[in-house]
Write a protein that holds these residues in place. Structure first.
Motif, PDB file in Angstrom:
ATOM      1  N   ALA A  16      83.573  -3.347  86.124  1.00  0.00           N
ATOM      2  CA  ALA A  16      82.247  -3.490  85.524  1.00  0.00           C
ATOM      3  C   ALA A  16      81.611  -4.831  85.885  1.00  0.00           C
ATOM      4  N   LEU A  17      82.423  -5.845  86.238  1.00  0.00           N
ATOM      5  CA  LEU A  17      81.869  -7.147  86.580  1.00  0.00           C
ATOM      6  C   LEU A  17      81.315  -7.189  87.997  1.00  0.00           C
ATOM      7  N   PHE A  18      81.607  -6.167  88.778  1.00  0.00           N
ATOM      8  CA  PHE A  18      81.067  -6.114  90.128  1.00  0.00           C
ATOM      9  C   PHE A  18      79.712  -5.412  90.091  1.00  0.00           C
ATOM     10  N   HIS A  19      78.766  -6.065  89.394  1.00  0.00           N
ATOM     11  CA  HIS A  19      77.408  -5.548  89.294  1.00  0.00           C
ATOM     12  C   HIS A  19      76.625  -6.013  90.523  1.00  0.00           C
ATOM     13  N   GLU A  20      75.332  -5.751  90.532  1.00  0.00           N
ATOM     14  CA  GLU A  20      74.560  -6.024  91.746  1.00  0.00           C
ATOM     15  C   GLU A  20      74.465  -7.518  92.076  1.00  0.00           C
ATOM     16  N   ASP A  21      74.716  -8.382  91.085  1.00  0.00           N
ATOM     17  CA  ASP A  21      74.637  -9.832  91.338  1.00  0.00           C
ATOM     18  C   ASP A  21      76.003 -10.510  91.356  1.00  0.00           C
ATOM     19  N   TRP A  22      77.063  -9.726  91.509  1.00  0.00           N
ATOM     20  CA  TRP A  22      78.396 -10.313  91.388  1.00  0.00           C
ATOM     21  C   TRP A  22      78.659 -11.383  92.434  1.00  0.00           C
ATOM     22  N   ILE A  23      78.037 -11.263  93.582  1.00  0.00           N
ATOM     23  CA  ILE A  23      78.302 -12.202  94.674  1.00  0.00           C
ATOM     24  C   ILE A  23      77.950 -13.631  94.277  1.00  0.00           C
ATOM     25  N   HIS A  24      77.057 -13.798  93.283  1.00  0.00           N
ATOM     26  CA  HIS A  24      76.679 -15.137  92.839  1.00  0.00           C
ATOM     27  C   HIS A  24      77.799 -15.800  92.033  1.00  0.00           C
ATOM     28  N   VAL A  25      78.734 -15.000  91.551  1.00  0.00           N
ATOM     29  CA  VAL A  25      79.879 -15.550  90.827  1.00  0.00           C
ATOM     30  C   VAL A  25      80.831 -16.229  91.796  1.00  0.00           C
ATOM     31  N   GLY A  26      80.926 -15.671  93.003  1.00  0.00           N
ATOM     32  CA  GLY A  26      81.827 -16.221  94.010  1.00  0.00           C
ATOM     33  C   GLY A  26      82.613 -15.125  94.689  1.00  0.00           C
ATOM     34  N   ARG A  27      83.807 -15.427  95.094  1.00  0.00           N
ATOM     35  CA  ARG A  27      84.672 -14.454  95.754  1.00  0.00           C
ATOM     36  C   ARG A  27      85.314 -13.532  94.719  1.00  0.00           C
ATOM     37  N   VAL A  28      86.073 -12.572  95.197  1.00  0.00           N
ATOM     38  CA  VAL A  28      86.770 -11.648  94.305  1.00  0.00           C
ATOM     39  C   VAL A  28      87.621 -12.421  93.303  1.00  0.00           C
ATOM     40  N   GLU A  29      88.293 -13.444  93.767  1.00  0.00           N
ATOM     41  CA  GLU A  29      89.155 -14.224  92.884  1.00  0.00           C
ATOM     42  C   GLU A  29      88.370 -14.859  91.739  1.00  0.00           C
ATOM     43  N   GLU A  30      87.157 -15.359  92.045  1.00  0.00           N
ATOM     44  CA  GLU A  30      86.340 -15.976  90.994  1.00  0.00           C
ATOM     45  C   GLU A  30      85.884 -14.933  89.975  1.00  0.00           C
ATOM     46  N   VAL A  31      85.650 -13.699  90.433  1.00  0.00           N
ATOM     47  CA  VAL A  31      85.281 -12.632  89.499  1.00  0.00           C
ATOM     48  C   VAL A  31      86.455 -12.340  88.562  1.00  0.00           C
ATOM     49  N   VAL A  32      87.671 -12.327  89.106  1.00  0.00           N
ATOM     50  CA  VAL A  32      88.860 -12.115  88.270  1.00  0.00           C
ATOM     51  C   VAL A  32      88.971 -13.221  87.236  1.00  0.00           C
TER      52      VAL A  32
END
Length: 224
Positions: A16-32
């Motif tokens: 659910a955190l991989f929304h349309e703006d997830w790339i602004h959070v950073g890499r996959v690791e940063e989303v985790v």
């Protein structure tokens, strides 16, 4: 046995955190790390530690399953409403490995607890019930999402079935619910009744299932 949360969790919750703006959070690791965030606290509470354990278990189960990388990629991308796209040489298990390593680094910093488990959640009866509902539930993908979906719905069913049989019925069911929400796939009343029964057997919280209520035919999608 009750779950540590009434909401979605594990890999389906992370999706659910991989929304349309997830790339602004950073890499996959940063989303985790964002998903497992402890905020300003210097320690994690038990619920956060259990969330990390559940995510790690989902990833390990799926990576060790019979699903090929293509099917893992399809399940994850559909769970993110196609906001996560696999590009270049990246494969399904490569992504799972990145998530797993991020989980382990978080656990090394904030503590590790055993994953919640109950024999009933992995019983053959539950596996059969999840596989039956996957095979029989109408999955009418809206036209606006079909441009992303190059495969037949039968391939989605096969991937969820294989996930339930060789990885985890618990994970397969949560991914099914997440795919409904992410792609605005309507939920028929007959399917809703069966979903309630499975959610009860898996001790899933009411907030997880209630997230699908807007997809029932008598309510229609709610505006944000």
């Amino acid at each position: 046995m009750e779950r540590f949360t009434s909401f979605d969790f594990g890999l389906s919750g992370l999706a659910a955190l991989f929304h349309e703006d997830w790339i602004h959070v950073g890499r996959v690791e940063e989303v985790v790390y964002s998903y497992l965030s402890v905020g300003e606290a210097s320690v994690a509470d038990e619920a956060q530690q259990k969330e990390a354990a559940a995510l790690e278990r989902d990833v390990v189960d799926l990576a060790g399953s019979s699903l090929n990388d293509g099917r893992i990629e399809m399940l994850f991308s559909m769970s993110t409403s196609w906001n996560y796209r696999f590009q270049g040489d990246e494969k399904g298990r490569v992504l799972l490995g990145r998530i797993s390593r991020a989980c382990r680094r978080w656990q090394a910093m904030y503590g590790c607890v055993p994953v919640e488990a109950d024999a009933a959640w992995s019983s053959q009866a539950v596996v059969n019930e999840v596989c039956d509902v996957v095979g029989e539930t109408s999955l009418q993908i809206p036209e606006e999402f079909r441009r992303y979906f190059g495969s037949e719905v039968t391939e989605l069913r096969d991937a969820l079935d294989a996930c339930a049989r060789s990885a985890s019925a618990d994970l397969a069911f949560r991914l099914l619910l997440r795919i409904h929400v992410a792609n605005f796939i309507p939920v028929e009343h007959s399917a809703w009744v069966r979903y309630e029964g499975i959610a009860s057997q898996l001790a899933l919280g009411e907030d997880l299932l209630s997230s699908l209520e807007f997809l029932l035919p008598d309510t229609g999608p709610r505006s944000n």
